[in-house]
Write an enzyme that holds these catalytic residues in place. Sequence first.
Site, PDB file in Angstrom:
ATOM      1  N   GLY A  14     -54.190 -46.778  12.550  1.00  0.00           N
ATOM      2  CA  GLY A  14     -53.207 -46.650  11.472  1.00  0.00           C
ATOM      3  C   GLY A  14     -53.184 -47.848  10.555  1.00  0.00           C
ATOM      4  N   GLY A  15     -53.909 -47.784   9.448  1.00  0.00           N
ATOM      5  CA  GLY A  15     -53.839 -48.818   8.423  1.00  0.00           C
ATOM      6  C   GLY A  15     -54.496 -50.128   8.803  1.00  0.00           C
TER       7      GLY A  15
ATOM      8  N   TYR B  91     -47.888 -31.705  15.906  1.00  0.00           N
ATOM      9  CA  TYR B  91     -48.451 -30.444  16.394  1.00  0.00           C
ATOM     10  C   TYR B  91     -47.754 -30.028  17.700  1.00  0.00           C
ATOM     11  CZ  TYR B  91     -51.601 -31.394  12.597  1.00  0.00           C
ATOM     12  OH  TYR B  91     -52.096 -31.655  11.343  1.00  0.00           O
TER      13      TYR B  91
ATOM     14  N   GLY C 143     -59.815 -44.545  10.455  1.00  0.00           N
ATOM     15  CA  GLY C 143     -59.963 -43.232   9.854  1.00  0.00           C
ATOM     16  C   GLY C 143     -60.598 -43.321   8.490  1.00  0.00           C
ATOM     17  N   ARG C 144     -59.769 -43.629   7.493  1.00  0.00           N
ATOM     18  CA  ARG C 144     -60.244 -43.547   6.119  1.00  0.00           C
ATOM     19  C   ARG C 144     -61.402 -44.493   5.806  1.00  0.00           C
ATOM     20  NH1 ARG C 144     -54.395 -44.355   4.034  1.00  0.00           N
ATOM     21  NH2 ARG C 144     -54.550 -45.687   5.875  1.00  0.00           N
TER      22      ARG C 144
ATOM     23  N   ARG D 113     -47.897 -47.586   9.973  1.00  0.00           N
ATOM     24  CA  ARG D 113     -48.311 -47.951   8.613  1.00  0.00           C
ATOM     25  C   ARG D 113     -48.780 -46.762   7.792  1.00  0.00           C
ATOM     26  NH1 ARG D 113     -49.855 -52.858  11.180  1.00  0.00           N
ATOM     27  NH2 ARG D 113     -51.782 -51.935  11.861  1.00  0.00           N
TER      28      ARG D 113
ATOM     29  N   ARG E  95     -53.315 -38.795  22.661  1.00  0.00           N
ATOM     30  CA  ARG E  95     -52.943 -39.476  21.412  1.00  0.00           C
ATOM     31  C   ARG E  95     -51.467 -39.237  21.111  1.00  0.00           C
ATOM     32  NH1 ARG E  95     -55.108 -39.754  15.128  1.00  0.00           N
ATOM     33  NH2 ARG E  95     -55.442 -41.981  15.310  1.00  0.00           N
TER      34      ARG E  95
ATOM     35  N   HIS F  70     -54.332 -33.943  21.733  1.00  0.00           N
ATOM     36  CA  HIS F  70     -53.686 -34.338  20.472  1.00  0.00           C
ATOM     37  C   HIS F  70     -52.176 -34.103  20.598  1.00  0.00           C
ATOM     38  CE1 HIS F  70     -52.950 -35.263  16.443  1.00  0.00           C
ATOM     39  NE2 HIS F  70     -53.694 -34.387  15.814  1.00  0.00           N
TER      40      HIS F  70
ATOM     41  N   GLN G 107     -61.291 -34.108  20.516  1.00  0.00           N
ATOM     42  CA  GLN G 107     -59.824 -34.034  20.424  1.00  0.00           C
ATOM     43  C   GLN G 107     -59.412 -32.560  20.462  1.00  0.00           C
ATOM     44  OE1 GLN G 107     -57.366 -34.718  16.813  1.00  0.00           O
ATOM     45  NE2 GLN G 107     -56.413 -36.374  17.976  1.00  0.00           N
TER      46      GLN G 107
HETATM   47  C1  LIG Z   1     -58.680 -36.823   6.265  1.00  0.00           C
HETATM   48  C2  LIG Z   1     -57.876 -37.150   7.496  1.00  0.00           C
HETATM   49  C3  LIG Z   1     -57.854 -36.257   8.549  1.00  0.00           C
HETATM   50  C4  LIG Z   1     -57.157 -36.563   9.721  1.00  0.00           C
HETATM   51  N1  LIG Z   1     -57.234 -35.706  10.786  1.00  0.00           N
HETATM   52  C5  LIG Z   1     -56.719 -36.061  11.977  1.00  0.00           C
HETATM   53  C6  LIG Z   1     -56.960 -35.280  13.135  1.00  0.00           C
HETATM   54  O1  LIG Z   1     -57.668 -34.266  13.106  1.00  0.00           O
HETATM   55  N2  LIG Z   1     -56.395 -35.691  14.303  1.00  0.00           N
HETATM   56  C7  LIG Z   1     -55.627 -36.812  14.386  1.00  0.00           C
HETATM   57  O2  LIG Z   1     -55.140 -37.145  15.470  1.00  0.00           O
HETATM   58  N3  LIG Z   1     -55.415 -37.599  13.305  1.00  0.00           N
HETATM   59  C8  LIG Z   1     -55.962 -37.255  12.126  1.00  0.00           C
HETATM   60  N4  LIG Z   1     -55.807 -38.080  11.045  1.00  0.00           N
HETATM   61  C9  LIG Z   1     -55.170 -39.403  11.238  1.00  0.00           C
HETATM   62  C10 LIG Z   1     -56.243 -40.455  11.535  1.00  0.00           C
HETATM   63  O3  LIG Z   1     -56.843 -40.247  12.801  1.00  0.00           O
HETATM   64  C11 LIG Z   1     -55.649 -41.879  11.512  1.00  0.00           C
HETATM   65  O4  LIG Z   1     -54.658 -42.000  12.491  1.00  0.00           O
HETATM   66  C12 LIG Z   1     -55.086 -42.206  10.139  1.00  0.00           C
HETATM   67  O5  LIG Z   1     -56.026 -41.916   9.124  1.00  0.00           O
HETATM   68  C13 LIG Z   1     -54.688 -43.656  10.030  1.00  0.00           C
HETATM   69  O6  LIG Z   1     -55.804 -44.487  10.215  1.00  0.00           O
HETATM   70  P1  LIG Z   1     -56.531 -45.200   8.952  1.00  0.00           P
HETATM   71  O7  LIG Z   1     -55.468 -46.021   8.274  1.00  0.00           O
HETATM   72  O8  LIG Z   1     -57.613 -46.028   9.602  1.00  0.00           O
HETATM   73  O9  LIG Z   1     -57.065 -44.125   8.072  1.00  0.00           O
HETATM   74  C14 LIG Z   1     -56.443 -37.777   9.834  1.00  0.00           C
HETATM   75  C15 LIG Z   1     -56.451 -38.661   8.758  1.00  0.00           C
HETATM   76  C16 LIG Z   1     -57.176 -38.375   7.616  1.00  0.00           C
HETATM   77  C17 LIG Z   1     -57.238 -39.385   6.505  1.00  0.00           C
END
Ligand SMILES: Cc1cc2nc3c(=O)[nH]c(=O)nc-3n(C[C@H](O)[C@H](O)[C@H](O)COP(=O)(O)O)c2cc1C
Length: 371
Positions: free
Chosen positions: A302-303, A184, A324-325, A271, A231, A179, A99
């Site tokens: 997202g969520g 950003y 993500g999380r 979300r 994205r 990204h 990314q």
């Molecule tokens: C610790 C953390 C760092 C993140 N860093 C980025 C990133 O570098 N680039 C990006 O596009 N999104 C970033 N996000 C957003 C995640 O890619 C994702 O869209 C977001 O966590 C929602 O998904 P989830 O509910 O599965 O966590 C970050 C999220 C978290 C929690």
Amino acid sequence: MENLFSSTSVGSYNLEHRVVLAPLTRMRTEPGNVPGDLMVEYYTQRATKGGLLITDATAVSPLAIAYVDAPGIYTDEHLQGWKRVVDAVHAKGARIFLQIWHAGRQAHPANTGGVTPIAPSALLSLEHAAIRNEDGSIAEAELILPRELEIKEIPLIVDQFRRSAVLAKEAGFDGVELHAANGYLFEQFLLDGTNHRTDAYGGPVENRARFLFESLDAVVSVWGAGKVAVRLSPSGTYGTMSDSNPHGTFQYVSEKLNDYDLAYVHVIEPRVRGIIDIDAEDAHVWSKDIRRWFKGPLIAAGGFTGAKAEQIIAEGGADLVAFGRLFVSNPDLPSRFRHDLPLSPYDRSTFYGGDAGGYTDYPTYDAVVLA
Ligand SMILES: Cc1cc2nc3c(=O)[nH]c(=O)nc-3n(C[C@H](O)[C@H](O)[C@H](O)COP(=O)(O)O)c2cc1C
């Protein structure tokens, strides 16, 4: 979970399942924003045969960095560091996209050698950057008023994206994701809340999207068809973002993305705001709109839980889902979904910065059971 575990493809790559590692800034590089052993281990843990990983947001220049110890892709050291990550991920049979990122006004002088951040317009974001204190600890810092880019400087930033794309290719990545989400630089140009320019890069959406599409042209000229992705976060407000007509803005962008033979478009659902869940059961589901406008492969994020991911794929709302999380705390997330195993909870306090704690020390399910 039969849909989540059916094969699909992004660009020219065949994938064996649809559980994608979302891009996550973890602030764990070696000095100089260079990926080191810790990052090699983190990505290796999350690589599966036929799976897709997307990296941390990775800066295209020193001025692009918002968070201390976030990775870069503008020096030979960065290339060599990332090459080790890519080789390890490929050895496990996974694909990995880098990314590429410019933080624009989200950058902070403490991370940019004292240089004032740049933006389409001199407007302040109310978010925070992550910087290092003199004692080595990490702190949140208020952002400062950015400097408005002169029109003649914009091609220089486009060229930074092109050069980073060259380095990413040399490092062996399978593709790059621009990204254009989460407040950003690309999104700062795209949305009229942050772009008050009156030149060819401001005003109507065709102008506000110009910087994104010029960068896309530059990156596609390096990578060719099927290996570049974008994205978007149409509902995002992180970064003090706003637009007077999000529907019109994102329809224009999504439809124009059809002109490029992209690997995929990646959309963040409402979300989450940044990393915080919001109550949005009745929120607009953007991937369904983007699906109508953009004809190529779509990743939603997202969520999502495993069940919600299975559902959106079954309904045709997306082709893949990025996590993500849950992927932070479950390095073997695809296997946990596939075998309906319990998930480990994540610890927010170790998301950003630090050592192996909360990064590479989350066990796989097998390890939990055997312990
Ligand atoms: C610790 C953390 C760092 C993140 N860093 C980025 C990133 O570098 N680039 C990006 O596009 N999104 C970033 N996000 C957003 C995640 O890619 C994702 O869209 C977001 O966590 C929602 O998904 P989830 O509910 O599965 O966590 C970050 C999220 C978290 C929690």
